[in-house]
Design an enzyme around this catalytic site. Structure first.
Site, mmCIF file in Angstrom:
data_model
loop_
_atom_site.group_PDB
_atom_site.id
_atom_site.type_symbol
_atom_site.label_atom_id
_atom_site.label_comp_id
_atom_site.label_asym_id
_atom_site.label_seq_id
_atom_site.Cartn_x
_atom_site.Cartn_y
_atom_site.Cartn_z
ATOM 1 C CG ASP A 1 -32.965 37.063 94.510
ATOM 2 O OD1 ASP A 1 -32.512 36.734 95.820
ATOM 3 O OD2 ASP A 1 -33.900 36.428 94.131
ATOM 4 C CG ASN B 1 -44.152 34.077 89.442
ATOM 5 O OD1 ASN B 1 -43.270 33.537 89.919
ATOM 6 N ND2 ASN B 1 -44.248 35.318 89.377
ATOM 7 C CG HIS C 1 -39.928 34.080 91.034
ATOM 8 N ND1 HIS C 1 -40.977 34.909 91.576
ATOM 9 C CD2 HIS C 1 -39.145 33.834 92.029
ATOM 10 C CE1 HIS C 1 -40.755 34.663 92.689
ATOM 11 N NE2 HIS C 1 -39.762 34.343 93.147
ATOM 12 C CD GLU D 1 -41.070 37.917 89.177
ATOM 13 O OE1 GLU D 1 -41.399 36.761 89.037
ATOM 14 O OE2 GLU D 1 -41.183 38.607 90.057
HETATM 15 C C1 GLP Z 1 -38.780 35.280 96.578
HETATM 16 C C2 GLP Z 1 -37.238 35.247 96.104
HETATM 17 C C3 GLP Z 1 -36.688 33.769 95.481
HETATM 18 C C4 GLP Z 1 -37.349 32.449 96.397
HETATM 19 C C5 GLP Z 1 -38.853 32.712 95.930
HETATM 20 C C6 GLP Z 1 -40.016 31.550 96.753
HETATM 21 O O1 GLP Z 1 -39.222 36.273 95.700
HETATM 22 N N1 GLP Z 1 -36.660 36.196 95.182
HETATM 23 O O2 GLP Z 1 -35.322 33.559 95.318
HETATM 24 O O3 GLP Z 1 -36.993 31.464 96.012
HETATM 25 O O4 GLP Z 1 -39.184 34.151 96.187
HETATM 26 O O5 GLP Z 1 -39.989 32.319 98.148
HETATM 27 P P1 GLP Z 1 -40.556 31.226 99.450
HETATM 28 O O6 GLP Z 1 -39.393 30.485 99.767
HETATM 29 O O7 GLP Z 1 -41.017 32.239 100.509
HETATM 30 O O8 GLP Z 1 -41.786 30.627 98.802
#
Ligand code: GLP
Length: 254
Positions: free
Chosen positions: A68, A137, A139, A144
């Site tokens: 993304d 959450n 995702h 989302e």
């Molecule tokens: C972000 C990214 C995701 C990622 C997630 C978790 O918003 N778009 O691809 O896996 O949040 O983030 P973290 O690894 O910092 O908990």
């Protein structure tokens, strides 16, 4: 089939996944990887950098596609996911830059950009191994909960919770966090031949349990991974602590 691997901590889990990726690259030099950003994969990227420096991993013929990117952030901007990948991984391994693809968050026509990205994945022969983080959450990528889940790469609004979680990449300033992103769709993710999801720390324990033990529902996009035939869920003890059989009964692979 879903395999769950519980390691003592994130460092050990990440080192084990890095070794598996190096072995996969040794079997197939032109491996196609899909990669996440976020805090979770940072120790994995460090471990891959170490393996590469020691000559134990060869990325010269690999290809990568990022899951993304934020809309409205230039690739050269330090808060872009492209810059994150350059900083944490691509500058530490021997992959030629042209073999790394990150969606362009400044593309004027986001639909065309998404279609271009899907075509590039197809031309590369599809994704061999897709690494995922997990939003609190539920995702994955930026798919989302509560949004219409699209099959392929598409444009999405970010939830307030995800914007808050991303503020860390924008000097803690929520108002600077974009409201939209481009993301691989659930279909893009499920088409990967193999999926490895990483989740570490107690704040992820509840969502890990819902992902693995709850129903498959768009309210929790990560639950769709239950439908994939080859998924590995890599956890530390804290993230596994709310699984019904308890993390302790599941042994790490290494
Ligand atoms: C972000 C990214 C995701 C990622 C997630 C978790 O918003 N778009 O691809 O896996 O949040 O983030 P973290 O690894 O910092 O908990």
């Amino acid at each position: 089939m879903t395999r769950i691997r519980v390691h003592a901590d994130a460092a050990r889990a990440s080192a084990a996944v890095a070794r598996e990726l190096a072995a996969a690259l040794a079997r197939k030099r032109a491996l196609v990887l899909a990669l996440p950003t976020g805090r979770t994969p940072i120790p994995l990227y460090e471990a891959l950098g170490d393996l590469c420096r020691r000559g134990d991993a060869d990325f010269t013929r690999a290809r990568t596609f990022n899951l993304d990117e934020l809309i409205g952030v230039a690739p050269s901007h330090p808060s872009s996911y492209r810059a994150f990948m350059d900083r944490h991984l691509f500058s530490k391994i021997d992959i030629p830059r042209r073999r790394t693809q990150v969606l362009n968050g400044l593309a004027r026509d986001s639909r065309r950009e998404c279609a271009r990205f899907e075509r590039a994945i197809g031309r590369a022969g599809g994704i061999d191994i897709l690494i995922l983080g997990l939003g609190r959450n539920g995702h994955i990528g930026f798919n989302e909960p509560g949004t219409a889940l699209a099959a392929s790469t598409h444009r999405v609004p970010l939830t307030p919770a995800t914007r808050r979680a991303n503020a860390v990449w924008f000097g803690g300033q929520l108002r600077r966090v974009p409201r939209e992103a481009l993301t691989m769709g659930i279909g893009t993710i499920l088409r990967a031949r193999r999926i490895v999801l990483l989740a570490f720390g107690r704040p992820k324990a509840a969502v890990v349990r819902r992902m693995l033990e709850g129903p498959v529902t768009p309210r929790l996009p990560a639950s769709f991974l239950q439908l994939h035939p080859d998924v590995e869920i890599v956890l530390d003890r804290a993230a596994a602590s709310r699984l019904s059989r308890g993390g302790a009964t599941r042994r790490p692979s290494a």
